[in-house]
Design a protein around this motif. Sequence first.
Motif, PDB file in Angstrom:
ATOM      1  N   UNK A  40       0.848  -1.180   0.000  1.00 44.84           N
ATOM      2  CA  UNK A  40       0.000   0.000   0.000  1.00 44.84           C
ATOM      3  C   UNK A  40       0.887   1.235   0.000  1.00 44.84           C
ATOM      4  N   UNK A  41       0.673   2.068  -0.953  1.00 45.66           N
ATOM      5  CA  UNK A  41       1.519   3.233  -1.163  1.00 45.66           C
ATOM      6  C   UNK A  41       1.416   4.244  -0.024  1.00 45.66           C
ATOM      7  N   UNK A  42       0.227   4.453   0.512  1.00 46.65           N
ATOM      8  CA  UNK A  42       0.062   5.478   1.545  1.00 46.65           C
ATOM      9  C   UNK A  42       0.827   5.113   2.819  1.00 46.65           C
ATOM     10  N   UNK A  43       0.938   3.838   3.145  1.00 46.32           N
ATOM     11  CA  UNK A  43       1.697   3.461   4.337  1.00 46.32           C
ATOM     12  C   UNK A  43       3.189   3.716   4.135  1.00 46.32           C
ATOM     13  N   UNK A  44       3.666   3.488   2.924  1.00 45.41           N
ATOM     14  CA  UNK A  44       5.067   3.786   2.619  1.00 45.41           C
ATOM     15  C   UNK A  44       5.322   5.282   2.711  1.00 45.41           C
ATOM     16  N   UNK A  45       4.413   6.070   2.167  1.00 44.70           N
ATOM     17  CA  UNK A  45       4.542   7.528   2.242  1.00 44.70           C
ATOM     18  C   UNK A  45       4.495   7.986   3.693  1.00 44.70           C
TER      19      UNK A  45
ATOM     20  N   UNK B  63      -8.980  -6.831   7.069  1.00 48.83           N
ATOM     21  CA  UNK B  63      -8.317  -7.069   8.361  1.00 48.83           C
ATOM     22  C   UNK B  63      -6.828  -7.385   8.240  1.00 48.83           C
ATOM     23  N   UNK B  64      -6.424  -7.947   7.126  1.00 45.72           N
ATOM     24  CA  UNK B  64      -5.002  -8.284   6.934  1.00 45.72           C
ATOM     25  C   UNK B  64      -4.130  -7.033   6.826  1.00 45.72           C
ATOM     26  N   UNK B  65      -4.666  -5.964   6.277  1.00 56.11           N
ATOM     27  CA  UNK B  65      -3.881  -4.745   6.058  1.00 56.11           C
ATOM     28  C   UNK B  65      -4.011  -3.741   7.202  1.00 56.11           C
ATOM     29  N   UNK B  66      -4.935  -3.960   8.095  1.00 55.16           N
ATOM     30  CA  UNK B  66      -5.154  -2.991   9.175  1.00 55.16           C
ATOM     31  C   UNK B  66      -3.942  -2.842  10.082  1.00 55.16           C
ATOM     32  N   UNK B  67      -3.240  -3.925  10.339  1.00 49.83           N
ATOM     33  CA  UNK B  67      -2.065  -3.863  11.208  1.00 49.83           C
ATOM     34  C   UNK B  67      -1.006  -2.921  10.635  1.00 49.83           C
ATOM     35  N   UNK B  68      -0.774  -3.018   9.344  1.00 54.63           N
ATOM     36  CA  UNK B  68       0.221  -2.162   8.687  1.00 54.63           C
ATOM     37  C   UNK B  68      -0.218  -0.702   8.751  1.00 54.63           C
TER      38      UNK B  68
END
Length: 100
Positions: A1-6, A64-69
């Motif tokens: 996910x790009x926004x988490x990297x940003x 739910x898999x991406x919520x932790x990140x």
Amino acid sequence: MLITTIAKKSARLSLLIGTLLFLIAELFTFNAIFVVGVIYVIVAFIVNSIILFILFLQLSVASPDHRYVIVRSILLLLFNIPVAILYAWILLALNHKLLL
């Protein structure tokens, strides 16, 4: 996910620049760095707030898999707030002592 990297890069960059400005203000006591620091805090607040808002939007629709990140990215951004407050408190306390 790009926004988490940003978000992670923004949090790290904000912390790095804030720390550098803090150290410069500690080492060299000239008033121009305080103006630069205040402008930086305002700009960083606006940019990080926009990123935080987008992360919260992503959190509401993420699986739910991406919520932790996403939550980790949010916490990393929010970590900068107490650091900025601590830096400001130290600088104001030291500046007050210098003025006495």
